[in-house]
Design a protein around this motif. Structure first.
Motif, PDB file in Angstrom:
ATOM      1  N   VAL A 154      17.874  13.632 -30.663  1.00 32.49           N
ATOM      2  CA  VAL A 154      16.803  13.159 -31.551  1.00 32.49           C
ATOM      3  C   VAL A 154      15.773  12.390 -30.737  1.00 32.49           C
ATOM      4  CG1 VAL A 154      18.221  13.125 -33.636  1.00 32.49           C
ATOM      5  CG2 VAL A 154      18.169  11.105 -32.155  1.00 32.49           C
ATOM      6  N   CYS A 155      14.751  11.885 -31.425  1.00 32.65           N
ATOM      7  CA  CYS A 155      13.583  11.338 -30.719  1.00 32.65           C
ATOM      8  C   CYS A 155      13.800   9.951 -30.149  1.00 32.65           C
ATOM      9  CB  CYS A 155      12.367  11.344 -31.639  1.00 32.65           C
ATOM     10  SG  CYS A 155      12.616  10.465 -33.196  1.00 32.65           S
ATOM     11  N   ASN A 156      14.753   9.194 -30.662  1.00 32.48           N
ATOM     12  CA  ASN A 156      15.046   7.870 -30.104  1.00 32.48           C
ATOM     13  C   ASN A 156      16.372   7.350 -30.662  1.00 32.48           C
ATOM     14  OD1 ASN A 156      14.394   6.432 -32.668  1.00 32.48           O
ATOM     15  ND2 ASN A 156      12.298   7.029 -32.163  1.00 32.48           N
ATOM     16  N   GLY A 157      16.826   6.223 -30.131  1.00 33.60           N
ATOM     17  CA  GLY A 157      18.110   5.676 -30.547  1.00 33.60           C
ATOM     18  C   GLY A 157      18.111   5.165 -31.974  1.00 33.60           C
ATOM     19  N   GLY A 196      12.163   8.633 -21.332  1.00 33.31           N
ATOM     20  CA  GLY A 196      10.992   7.902 -21.815  1.00 33.31           C
ATOM     21  C   GLY A 196      11.361   7.281 -23.153  1.00 33.31           C
ATOM     22  N   GLU A 197      11.678   8.128 -24.096  1.00 31.69           N
ATOM     23  CA  GLU A 197      12.384   7.793 -25.333  1.00 31.69           C
ATOM     24  C   GLU A 197      13.420   8.893 -25.524  1.00 31.69           C
ATOM     25  OE1 GLU A 197      12.546   5.284 -27.278  1.00 31.69           O
ATOM     26  OE2 GLU A 197      10.695   4.127 -26.971  1.00 31.69           O
ATOM     27  N   GLY A 198      14.130   8.840 -26.618  1.00 33.23           N
ATOM     28  CA  GLY A 198      15.133   9.859 -26.884  1.00 33.23           C
ATOM     29  C   GLY A 198      16.432   9.234 -27.332  1.00 33.23           C
ATOM     30  N   ILE A 239      15.961  14.061 -19.506  1.00 31.10           N
ATOM     31  CA  ILE A 239      17.285  13.462 -19.721  1.00 31.10           C
ATOM     32  C   ILE A 239      18.372  14.318 -19.075  1.00 31.10           C
ATOM     33  CG2 ILE A 239      18.968  12.696 -21.437  1.00 31.10           C
ATOM     34  CD1 ILE A 239      16.509  12.416 -23.384  1.00 31.10           C
ATOM     35  N   THR A 240      18.266  15.635 -19.207  1.00 33.14           N
ATOM     36  CA  THR A 240      19.253  16.524 -18.589  1.00 33.14           C
ATOM     37  C   THR A 240      19.267  16.358 -17.075  1.00 33.14           C
ATOM     38  OG1 THR A 240      18.973  18.139 -20.376  1.00 33.14           O
ATOM     39  CG2 THR A 240      19.998  18.923 -18.360  1.00 33.14           C
TER      40      THR A 240
END
Length: 399
Positions: free
Chosen positions: A66-69, A200-202, A261-262
């Motif tokens: 998803v786009c952020n925590g 960055g975010e995620g 992220i990967t």
């Protein structure tokens, strides 16, 4: 005794050192550029690749990126069926999202106190907060240290509660040899820049239950499905058909974030090892200073620390925390405070929460301060932090 920089002395270092920082390498940049040159920049194959990578690393059966925590926590509560009239128990020493996720669903956050040695939520305090309205527990791996899984799992099983683990700090941490992410009913990760790996975010939501996985994939994308197995209306006009079957949100992550992220995940073990080296150096140095209280670790937690907390024994110092904080900044060591108890904020005060709910958490909060911790720190950087802490303590030590 060294004269403090804040009083005109020479600072420990000439350049600023902050409490956290990302480490982006050329291979990470290439991964993002490759996506930007590809056919898909969102909802594409890199999102699937990231989810499989997280599943493989943690051992969780399903991962939903998803786009952020914060979105991860909201999705977790929705998948758990949290709604109006429900209560969700969490800790006050956390980022506000750990409690806000209950409010997003119309539920009521309930704050349990912490263990004053580990700073994590206290299972015995959780027990005292359970009512007939309790639906879920959002337990936070504060600083990266694993919560007491066995005890919290037993409580959830006894009272039929959903066990949500806010592991925003804890990717690469293990509990009893098992990776965080595969243990709770639902686990949430964050990929904010100061976390161990970043996009960055995620964020990501992990679960072993197919029922939760299906709900998570729906609420991430407006509650819309293209899967005929979950559609309600028939006949279908063609392959373009889709249906909204519940209320969801646009919590999708882009392919270039997923690629970053990967790429970062390939370095996660190395990042974790370096963080452990720094933590070990800090522990050894600060354990010898009576004016500093070192965070305790439970033996079950093999911790990849996101934050390093020094807790000031203010009864042994002639300064306030603010004076210590400012003195460290003058030495070019920039600290941070994690966290103000959530229910102290004006928004929560207007909802009826008052100081005094969690006395142990409030007492711990008075003295905590996060010093720099991130993999790109050099040994000289680490030594500078230790030097600065010792220098400031020496100046304000009670005679």
């Amino acid at each position: 005794m060294e004269r403090l920089a804040i009083h005109g002395g020479y600072p420990v270092r000439s350049s600023a050192l902050y409490y956290g920082r990302q480490w982006i390498g050329e291979e990470d940049i290439r991964a993002v550029v490759d996506v930007l040159r590809s056919d898909f920049i969102t909802c594409g194959p890199k999102v699937d690749e990231l989810e499989r990578t997280i599943e493989e690393y943690t051992g969780a059966r399903y991962a939903v990126a998803v786009c952020n925590g914060t979105a991860a926590l909201h999705c977790a509560c929705m998948a758990a069926g949290v709604g109006p009239g429900d209560e969700v128990i969490t800790t006050p020493i956390t980022f506000a999202a750990s409690a806000n996720c209950a409010l997003y669903c119309g539920a009521t956050p309930v704050f349990a106190d912490i263990d004053p040695e580990t700073y994590n939520i206290d299972p015995e305090s959780i027990r005292t907060r359970i009512t007939e309205k309790t639906k879920a527990i959002v337990a936070v791996d504060f600083t990266g240290q694993a919560i007491k899984h066995k005890e919290i799992r037993a409580i959830c099983d006894e009272f039929d509660l959903v066990f949500i683990e806010d592991a925003a700090h804890a990717i690469a941490t293990k509990y009893d040899g098992k990776p965080v992410g595969s243990l709770a009913d639902i686990t949430c990760f964050s990929f904010h820049p100061v976390k161990t790996v970043t996009g960055g975010e995620g964020g990501a939501v992990l679960t072993n239950k197919e029922e939760y996985y299906h709900k998570l994939t729906l609420v991430r994308t407006h509650g819309i499905t293209h899967d005929e197995a979950y559609m309600e209306d028939a006949p279908h006009e063609g392959p373009w058909c889709y249906e909204q079957v519940c209320l969801g949100y646009n919590y999708r992550i882009t392919d270039f974030q997923a690629a970053l992220i990967t790429s970062q995940m390939k370095k996660l073990n190395a990042f974790a090892a370096r963080r452990k080296e720094i933590v070990s150096a800090y522990d050894e140095a600060f354990a010898k200073i009576p004016e500093i209280i070192v965070q305790k670790e439970i033996p079950e937690s093999d911790t990849c620390r996101h934050l390093y907390i020094v807790r000031l024994a203010l009864d042994k110092l002639t300064c306030t925390r603010r004076e210590f904080f400012d003195a460290m900044a003058a030495e070019n060591i920039h600290c941070q405070i994690h966290y103000v108890p959530v229910y102290w904020f004006p928004y929560y005060r207007k909802l009826g929460y008052q100081k005094g709910l969690c006395p142990k958490a409030e007492e711990v909060y008075k003295g905590i301060m996060s010093v720099p911790l991130y993999p790109k720190m050099t040994n000289k950087d680490v030594a500078d932090v230790i030097h600065a802490v010792k220098k400031v303590v020496a100046y304000y030590r009670m005679k």
